[in-house]
Write a protein that holds these residues in place. Structure first.
Motif, PDB file in Angstrom:
ATOM      1  N   GLN A 178      12.929  14.183   2.176  1.00  0.00           N
ATOM      2  CA  GLN A 178      13.523  13.424   1.078  1.00  0.00           C
ATOM      3  C   GLN A 178      12.748  13.573  -0.232  1.00  0.00           C
ATOM      4  OE1 GLN A 178      16.354  12.193   1.349  1.00  0.00           O
ATOM      5  NE2 GLN A 178      16.703  11.530   3.458  1.00  0.00           N
ATOM      6  N   GLY A 179      11.615  14.279  -0.203  1.00  0.00           N
ATOM      7  CA  GLY A 179      10.854  14.454  -1.431  1.00  0.00           C
ATOM      8  C   GLY A 179       9.627  15.305  -1.194  1.00  0.00           C
ATOM      9  N   PHE A 180       8.983  15.724  -2.285  1.00  0.00           N
ATOM     10  CA  PHE A 180       7.772  16.529  -2.174  1.00  0.00           C
ATOM     11  C   PHE A 180       6.964  16.407  -3.448  1.00  0.00           C
ATOM     12  CE2 PHE A 180      10.873  19.324  -4.140  1.00  0.00           C
ATOM     13  CZ  PHE A 180      10.151  19.986  -5.116  1.00  0.00           C
ATOM     14  N   ALA A 181       5.708  16.781  -3.345  1.00  0.00           N
ATOM     15  CA  ALA A 181       4.815  16.802  -4.512  1.00  0.00           C
ATOM     16  C   ALA A 181       3.956  18.049  -4.458  1.00  0.00           C
ATOM     17  CB  ALA A 181       3.934  15.553  -4.557  1.00  0.00           C
ATOM     18  N   VAL A 182       3.658  18.607  -5.625  1.00  0.00           N
ATOM     19  CA  VAL A 182       2.784  19.767  -5.769  1.00  0.00           C
ATOM     20  C   VAL A 182       1.668  19.373  -6.728  1.00  0.00           C
ATOM     21  CG1 VAL A 182       2.620  22.189  -6.439  1.00  0.00           C
ATOM     22  CG2 VAL A 182       4.761  21.317  -5.441  1.00  0.00           C
ATOM     23  N   TYR A 183       0.424  19.533  -6.299  1.00  0.00           N
ATOM     24  CA  TYR A 183      -0.690  19.095  -7.121  1.00  0.00           C
ATOM     25  C   TYR A 183      -1.896  19.992  -6.897  1.00  0.00           C
ATOM     26  CZ  TYR A 183      -2.472  16.995  -2.772  1.00  0.00           C
ATOM     27  OH  TYR A 183      -2.926  16.799  -1.488  1.00  0.00           O
ATOM     28  N   GLN A 184      -2.903  19.818  -7.742  1.00  0.00           N
ATOM     29  CA  GLN A 184      -4.181  20.479  -7.535  1.00  0.00           C
ATOM     30  C   GLN A 184      -5.304  19.504  -7.893  1.00  0.00           C
ATOM     31  OE1 GLN A 184      -3.592  23.388 -11.069  1.00  0.00           O
ATOM     32  NE2 GLN A 184      -5.797  23.422 -10.703  1.00  0.00           N
ATOM     33  N   ALA A 225      14.374  12.228  -3.609  1.00  0.00           N
ATOM     34  CA  ALA A 225      15.815  11.968  -3.546  1.00  0.00           C
ATOM     35  C   ALA A 225      16.121  10.522  -3.196  1.00  0.00           C
ATOM     36  CB  ALA A 225      16.469  12.903  -2.534  1.00  0.00           C
ATOM     37  N   THR A 226      15.100   9.753  -2.767  1.00  0.00           N
ATOM     38  CA  THR A 226      15.304   8.351  -2.410  1.00  0.00           C
ATOM     39  C   THR A 226      14.185   7.505  -3.015  1.00  0.00           C
ATOM     40  OG1 THR A 226      13.987   8.467  -0.376  1.00  0.00           O
ATOM     41  CG2 THR A 226      16.344   9.037  -0.206  1.00  0.00           C
ATOM     42  N   PRO A 227      14.436   6.222  -3.254  1.00  0.00           N
ATOM     43  CA  PRO A 227      13.368   5.342  -3.743  1.00  0.00           C
ATOM     44  C   PRO A 227      12.186   5.279  -2.777  1.00  0.00           C
ATOM     45  CG  PRO A 227      15.502   4.307  -4.055  1.00  0.00           C
ATOM     46  CD  PRO A 227      15.743   5.530  -3.218  1.00  0.00           C
ATOM     47  N   ASP A 228      12.448   5.339  -1.480  1.00  0.00           N
ATOM     48  CA  ASP A 228      11.376   5.294  -0.493  1.00  0.00           C
ATOM     49  C   ASP A 228      10.459   6.500  -0.631  1.00  0.00           C
ATOM     50  OD1 ASP A 228      10.501   3.520   1.636  1.00  0.00           O
ATOM     51  OD2 ASP A 228      10.859   5.199   3.004  1.00  0.00           O
ATOM     52  N   ALA A 229      11.033   7.688  -0.779  1.00  0.00           N
ATOM     53  CA  ALA A 229      10.233   8.899  -0.935  1.00  0.00           C
ATOM     54  C   ALA A 229       9.454   8.863  -2.244  1.00  0.00           C
ATOM     55  CB  ALA A 229      11.134  10.134  -0.889  1.00  0.00           C
ATOM     56  N   TYR A 230      10.073   8.347  -3.295  1.00  0.00           N
ATOM     57  CA  TYR A 230       9.402   8.247  -4.588  1.00  0.00           C
ATOM     58  C   TYR A 230       8.156   7.374  -4.475  1.00  0.00           C
ATOM     59  CZ  TYR A 230       8.596   7.011  -9.479  1.00  0.00           C
ATOM     60  OH  TYR A 230       8.007   6.806 -10.705  1.00  0.00           O
ATOM     61  N   ALA A 231       8.310   6.195  -3.899  1.00  0.00           N
ATOM     62  CA  ALA A 231       7.180   5.274  -3.788  1.00  0.00           C
ATOM     63  C   ALA A 231       6.098   5.835  -2.876  1.00  0.00           C
ATOM     64  CB  ALA A 231       7.667   3.919  -3.272  1.00  0.00           C
ATOM     65  N   ALA A 232       6.492   6.427  -1.757  1.00  0.00           N
ATOM     66  CA  ALA A 232       5.502   6.952  -0.810  1.00  0.00           C
ATOM     67  C   ALA A 232       4.681   8.071  -1.428  1.00  0.00           C
ATOM     68  CB  ALA A 232       6.212   7.435   0.456  1.00  0.00           C
ATOM     69  N   GLY A 240      12.566   8.269   8.129  1.00  0.00           N
ATOM     70  CA  GLY A 240      12.391   7.868   9.524  1.00  0.00           C
ATOM     71  C   GLY A 240      13.113   8.739  10.510  1.00  0.00           C
ATOM     72  N   ASP A 241      14.127   9.453  10.056  1.00  0.00           N
ATOM     73  CA  ASP A 241      14.872  10.373  10.931  1.00  0.00           C
ATOM     74  C   ASP A 241      14.349  11.795  10.847  1.00  0.00           C
ATOM     75  OD1 ASP A 241      16.665   8.360  11.815  1.00  0.00           O
ATOM     76  OD2 ASP A 241      17.830   8.587   9.961  1.00  0.00           O
ATOM     77  N   PRO A 249       6.691  -1.337  -3.125  1.00  0.00           N
ATOM     78  CA  PRO A 249       7.159  -1.660  -1.776  1.00  0.00           C
ATOM     79  C   PRO A 249       6.418  -0.873  -0.699  1.00  0.00           C
ATOM     80  CG  PRO A 249       8.689  -0.175  -2.854  1.00  0.00           C
ATOM     81  CD  PRO A 249       7.678  -0.564  -3.893  1.00  0.00           C
ATOM     82  N   ARG A 250       6.393  -1.450   0.495  1.00  0.00           N
ATOM     83  CA  ARG A 250       5.952  -0.693   1.659  1.00  0.00           C
ATOM     84  C   ARG A 250       7.031   0.331   1.985  1.00  0.00           C
ATOM     85  NH1 ARG A 250       1.783  -2.655   4.683  1.00  0.00           N
ATOM     86  NH2 ARG A 250       0.956  -4.705   4.080  1.00  0.00           N
ATOM     87  N   THR A 251       6.601   1.482   2.423  1.00  0.00           N
ATOM     88  CA  THR A 251       7.559   2.559   2.661  1.00  0.00           C
ATOM     89  C   THR A 251       7.576   2.950   4.129  1.00  0.00           C
ATOM     90  OG1 THR A 251       5.878   4.227   2.143  1.00  0.00           O
ATOM     91  CG2 THR A 251       7.270   3.449   0.322  1.00  0.00           C
ATOM     92  N   THR A 252       8.644   3.617   4.490  1.00  0.00           N
ATOM     93  CA  THR A 252       8.772   4.155   5.846  1.00  0.00           C
ATOM     94  C   THR A 252       8.694   5.667   5.774  1.00  0.00           C
ATOM     95  OG1 THR A 252      11.186   4.192   5.641  1.00  0.00           O
ATOM     96  CG2 THR A 252      10.184   2.190   6.549  1.00  0.00           C
ATOM     97  N   GLY A 253       8.860   6.311   6.911  1.00  0.00           N
ATOM     98  CA  GLY A 253       8.795   7.768   6.927  1.00  0.00           C
ATOM     99  C   GLY A 253       7.363   8.250   7.005  1.00  0.00           C
ATOM    100  N   ARG A 254       7.182   9.527   6.684  1.00  0.00           N
ATOM    101  CA  ARG A 254       5.886  10.166   6.882  1.00  0.00           C
ATOM    102  C   ARG A 254       5.676  11.263   5.856  1.00  0.00           C
ATOM    103  NH1 ARG A 254       4.119  13.416  12.458  1.00  0.00           N
ATOM    104  NH2 ARG A 254       2.061  14.102  11.711  1.00  0.00           N
ATOM    105  N   ILE A 255       4.407  11.411   5.431  1.00  0.00           N
ATOM    106  CA  ILE A 255       4.045  12.497   4.519  1.00  0.00           C
ATOM    107  C   ILE A 255       3.292  13.572   5.300  1.00  0.00           C
ATOM    108  CG2 ILE A 255       2.553  13.114   2.574  1.00  0.00           C
ATOM    109  CD1 ILE A 255       3.366  10.567   1.220  1.00  0.00           C
ATOM    110  N   HIS A 256       3.693  14.826   5.063  1.00  0.00           N
ATOM    111  CA  HIS A 256       3.070  15.974   5.719  1.00  0.00           C
ATOM    112  C   HIS A 256       2.484  16.909   4.671  1.00  0.00           C
ATOM    113  CE1 HIS A 256       5.358  15.299   9.546  1.00  0.00           C
ATOM    114  NE2 HIS A 256       6.289  14.865   8.716  1.00  0.00           N
ATOM    115  N   HIS A 257       1.310  17.474   4.955  1.00  0.00           N
ATOM    116  CA  HIS A 257       0.868  18.641   4.199  1.00  0.00           C
ATOM    117  C   HIS A 257       1.687  19.833   4.677  1.00  0.00           C
ATOM    118  CE1 HIS A 257      -2.574  17.053   1.991  1.00  0.00           C
ATOM    119  NE2 HIS A 257      -2.841  16.303   3.046  1.00  0.00           N
ATOM    120  N   VAL A 258       2.209  20.627   3.747  1.00  0.00           N
ATOM    121  CA  VAL A 258       3.062  21.758   4.110  1.00  0.00           C
ATOM    122  C   VAL A 258       2.634  22.994   3.331  1.00  0.00           C
ATOM    123  CG1 VAL A 258       5.060  20.358   4.748  1.00  0.00           C
ATOM    124  CG2 VAL A 258       4.781  21.097   2.365  1.00  0.00           C
TER     125      VAL A 258
END
Length: 432
Positions: free
Chosen positions: A248-254, A275-282, A243-244, A177-186
């Motif tokens: 809702q999720g995070f990833a750690v990689y190298q 924590a949500t299907p949207d975060a998982y897919a994104a 979107g708010d 699916p297309r997802t909403t929200g935003r991914i940030h480097h943190v």
């Protein structure tokens, strides 16, 4: 106030058995830096690790002040202050089917020096920990294992499995699916609290997950803040906000470069929690569509991972499955009544246990809400189950019919499956 697991004396039965070999089993005094350092050095050696600098060992001591550390000492050894065997235990919450958590005895740091093998020391350590957990009123002991041939003899059995994935990203096209929200480097510090809050939300919903506090080393090492972690500088972290703007999720990689071809990097995904299907897919799309990457490897992923249904080439994902969380039931009524069940009904189960903790016949009566009343009974059993099989059944991820084929269950396996199987596969997302 001293925690009950620290106030409890060392197990007398195992201590006496080891004393006959002129070995001393005792609690490590974590308030004594030298005592802790000697124990820590022995554990590091036991897991084939390099010696840690003194400042790192001292920093780690702050994380175990409320844990129960046990050492076995040989006064005739060249370094008598350093134990020849060890365990490291603490109470932690284990999530069961239905989202209910039960305080359990987490066992880690089990080592025996190569100089003292084949003397029954591991047996005395593990049986001591089971008696300790029972004395504390904890109905379950649990561990993740480096050697899977050791622990079944003590009543442990695999209860949650995990998969390692290898994905050829040049073969896949995203069809999810297309997802909403935003991914940030943190940064790790930014993720320290936001990420842990996500982990706690997920833990409450997934049988097999185990609590680990936000200020503890088990959590900090997942995000690159572990003490003395030489690999931390290679980690990259991203967070998904909805979107708010709520995490809702995070990833750690190298990223690992192929020196012969810069366009052929490997992305090693260490952690992805959503924590949500949207975060998982994104987050998965972010990982799979990374430029200059041809391969993604992902360690400790759920058995019911949806990923292959979100891409166009199912066979681009190679799967290796491993046993991960092993469970040992000590108190059958307390353990079985703490979870929910798939349907209402009644089953009488006879449990056999060579060590005696769980032996008995128990009536499991499940109401319409899936909650069970479990009590000892003199009634005829519908099924006889070894204690190892009880541990595998508890989280709902192993069928009674499978265990019946292996000899761990006799009798009405079909009725057990009707009650015990869970629609969500159990999963533990880290090692301890």
């Amino acid at each position: 106030m001293t925690s009950p697991h620290l106030a409890l004396p060392i197990d007398e039965t195992s201590a006496a058995h080891l004393a006959r070999q002129h070995l001393t089993m005792r609690l490590v005094d974590t308030a004594d830096a030298a005592d802790h350092t000697a124990w820590s050095d022995a554990v590091t050696r036991g897991f084939l690790g390099p010696a840690a600098p003194a400042d790192q060992t001292e920093a780690r001591r702050a994380h175990v002040l409320d844990d129960r550390l046990v050492g076995v000492y040989d006064e005739t050894s060249a370094v008598p202050a350093e134990p020849v065997a060890s365990t490291h235990c603490w109470p932690a919450e284990l999530t069961l089917p239905g989202g209910h958590a039960v305080s359990s005895w987490a066992i880690s740091g089990v080592t025996v020096s190569q100089t003292h093998r084949r003397r029954g020391i591991a047996r005395q350590l593990l049986e001591a920990e089971l008696r300790t957990a029972s004395a504390l009123g904890l109905p379950i002991a649990m561990l993740t294992v480096s050697e899977s041939t050791i622990y079944s003899r003590f009543g442990f059995s695999p209860a949650a499995f995990a998969r390692d994935l290898t994905i050829s990203t040049r073969r896949v096209r995203w069809t999810g699916p297309r997802t909403t929200g935003r991914i940030h480097h943190v940064t790790p510090d930014q993720l320290r609290h936001d990420g842990h809050a996500v982990v706690e939300r997920v833990r409450a919903l997934r049988a097999g997950e185990v609590s680990h506090p936000a200020d503890g080393n088990l959590w900090l090492r997942r995000i690159g803040l572990g003490i003395g972690d030489d690999n931390a500088k290679n980690l990259r972290l991203v967070r998904h906000d909805d979107g708010d703007g709520v995490p809702q999720g995070f990833a750690v990689y190298q990223l690992v470069e192929n020196e012969a071809d810069f366009t052929d990097h490997t992305l090693r995904l260490h952690t992805l929690v959503a924590a949500t299907p949207d975060a998982y897919a994104a987050l998965w799309r972010f990982v799979l569509e990374m430029d200059l990457v041809s391969t993604v490897t992902a360690h400790l992923r759920p058995v019911d991972e949806p990923l292959r249904w979100l891409i166009d080439d199912f066979r681009a994902v190679h799967v290796d499955e491993v046993d991960h969380l092993w469970v040992r039931v000590l108190d059958v009524p307390a353990a079985l009544s703490a979870r929910t069940y798939a349907t209402s009904g009644r089953v009488v189960v006879r449990v056999t246990d060579d060590l005696g903790f769980a032996t008995g016949t128990y009536a499991v009566e499940v109401d319409d809400d899936g909650r069970a009343a479990v009590s000892a009974t003199d009634g005829a059993p519908d099924a006889t189950v070894g204690v190892n099989a009880v541990g595998s059944l508890l989280l709902g991820g192993v069928s009674a019919r499978t265990l019946q084929a292996a000899g761990g269950v006799t009798g009405d396996a079909e009725r057990l499956d009707e009650l015990f199987r869970s629609p969500v596969e159990p999963f533990l997302s880290f090692w301890f």
